[in-house]
Write a protein that holds these residues in place. Structure first.
Motif, mmCIF file in Angstrom:
data_model
loop_
_atom_site.group_PDB
_atom_site.id
_atom_site.type_symbol
_atom_site.label_atom_id
_atom_site.label_comp_id
_atom_site.label_asym_id
_atom_site.label_seq_id
_atom_site.Cartn_x
_atom_site.Cartn_y
_atom_site.Cartn_z
ATOM 1 N N ALA A 25 88.261 99.791 18.636
ATOM 2 C CA ALA A 25 89.608 100.351 18.667
ATOM 3 C C ALA A 25 90.439 99.705 19.769
ATOM 4 N N SER A 28 91.062 95.890 18.862
ATOM 5 C CA SER A 28 92.068 95.735 17.821
ATOM 6 C C SER A 28 93.448 96.115 18.328
ATOM 7 N N SER A 29 93.524 97.117 19.198
ATOM 8 C CA SER A 29 94.815 97.531 19.747
ATOM 9 C C SER A 29 95.413 96.448 20.637
ATOM 10 N N CYS A 32 96.482 93.526 18.272
ATOM 11 C CA CYS A 32 97.679 93.915 17.524
ATOM 12 C C CYS A 32 98.888 94.020 18.448
ATOM 13 N N ALA A 192 94.633 90.089 12.864
ATOM 14 C CA ALA A 192 94.797 91.276 13.699
ATOM 15 C C ALA A 192 94.630 92.551 12.879
ATOM 16 N N SER A 196 91.478 95.640 12.773
ATOM 17 C CA SER A 196 91.844 97.034 13.027
ATOM 18 C C SER A 196 91.531 97.982 11.889
ATOM 19 N N THR A 199 88.709 100.922 11.938
ATOM 20 C CA THR A 199 88.888 102.097 12.780
ATOM 21 C C THR A 199 90.083 102.924 12.360
ATOM 22 N N ILE A 200 91.206 102.260 12.094
ATOM 23 C CA ILE A 200 92.454 102.998 11.906
ATOM 24 C C ILE A 200 92.863 103.125 10.439
ATOM 25 N N VAL A 205 97.474 101.006 9.675
ATOM 26 C CA VAL A 205 97.292 99.876 10.589
ATOM 27 C C VAL A 205 98.620 99.265 11.021
ATOM 28 N N LEU A 208 99.737 100.293 14.479
ATOM 29 C CA LEU A 208 99.066 99.634 15.594
ATOM 30 C C LEU A 208 99.715 98.284 15.897
ATOM 31 N N ALA A 238 94.610 103.817 22.080
ATOM 32 C CA ALA A 238 93.348 103.880 21.339
ATOM 33 C C ALA A 238 92.327 104.742 22.067
ATOM 34 N N GLY A 253 92.087 107.538 12.983
ATOM 35 C CA GLY A 253 93.238 106.672 12.764
ATOM 36 C C GLY A 253 94.545 107.407 12.966
#
Length: 294
Positions: A25, A28-29, A32, A192, A196, A199-200, A205, A208, A238, A253
């Motif tokens: 998380a 990816s955050s 992104c 990206a 993600s 998780t989201i 997404v 994010l 996150a 998410g």
């Protein structure tokens, strides 16, 4: 749940999926947040949403074949992005129309593919809304390596991306290959998003990708500071979102997205120069000065 209890759960061997979820998380955050700065600068949130749909058939195929979701989604997104770039060269049909055709078709293809897999309903829910359980170690390592490579490419092409984002005609005039830079940015957005999605979720997404960068845009006028603030906001959101999700048994998410949305609303209201309060204050101060001048 208190913060010490949450930390204890993170170190609990029986809850091994939780620290993995936190790591992916945050990774990816951060990714992104960086890529999202270009998305916000170029006003291409629609493209980000479309890419999120485009990766779905690759995720579905990888799931059915029990392969890497990151690799499957990346391949599908890149192929679709290239097709859009090629078909958009025909100016009879505008780029947004081509994007709408290809990306929605990609999403529909993903739905059809995953509907043929056992446990269709649960799998579809996981893809659409994310899940903190069942993230394989392989996908975690792939996401980490891919994220580092993506940030390296961003560092290498940053100046070109900024030039194209601010003035495409100037970019062409100075000899930049705008078409290939567009392809590169689409690929970065795709990667990206793929990192993600687990998780989201596929539906959320885009938040994010856009929300941390939009909040950072309100907080600073400097692009360098924005590109530091956006991943910091995304990563912090996150962590807080996962903590709230785990504490109150909420969808991970959706909780992360709501935390980021709250940060954006705070920035929109209280940002030092561009927030609502600051603008109202400047307006009131200007009225006072004008009244005194009369």
């Amino acid at each position: 749940m208190s913060i010490p209890e949450f930390i204890a759960d993170l170190t609990n061997p029986d809850l091994a999926f939780l620290p993995k979820a936190l790591l992916i998380a945050v990774m990816s955050s951060v990714v992104c947040g960086v890529v999202g700065c270009y998305v916000v600068l170029r006003g291409m949130a629609f493209i980000g949403d479309a890419v999120a749909h485009a990766v779905f058939p690759g995720l579905a195929i990888a799931f059915v074949l029990q392969g890497s979701l990151v690799a499957g989604g990346a391949v599908a997104g890149v192929v679709t992005a290239v097709l859009v770039a090629v078909f958009a060269q025909n100016r009879r049909v505008k780029e947004d129309s081509v994007i709408g055709v290809f990306y929605v078709a990609s999403f529909a293809l993903g739905v059809v593919i995953i509907s043929r897999a056992p446990g269709y309903a649960g799998s579809l829910q996981q893809f659409l809304f994310g899940s903190i359980t069942g993230i394989p170690d392989e996908d975690l390592y792939t996401a980490a390596v891919t994220g580092v490579l993506l940030l390296a490419v961003v560092l290498l092409l940053h100046q070109q991306f900024v030039t194209v984002s601010l003035d495409r005609e100037l970019a062409r005039a100075v000899g930049l290959r705008v078409f290939w830079l567009d392809i590169a940015l689409y690929v970065l957005v795709t990667v990206a998003i793929v990192i993600s999605v687990q998780t989201i979720g596929n539906i959320l997404v885009l938040a994010l990708l856009v929300t941390p960068a939009a909040a950072a845009r309100l907080l600073t006028d400097r692009l360098g500071a924005m590109m530091l603030l956006a991943p910091a906001i995304g990563g912090s959101g996150a962590v807080v979102g996962l903590y709230l999700s785990w504490s109150y048994d909420l969808p991970v998410g959706g909780t992360i997205v709501l935390v980021l949305a709250a940060v954006f609303l705070l920035a929109w209201t209280f940002a030092p120069r561009h927030g609502l309060v600051a603008r109202r204050w400047r307006g009131a101060a200007g009225d006072v000065v004008a009244a005194r001048a009369r």
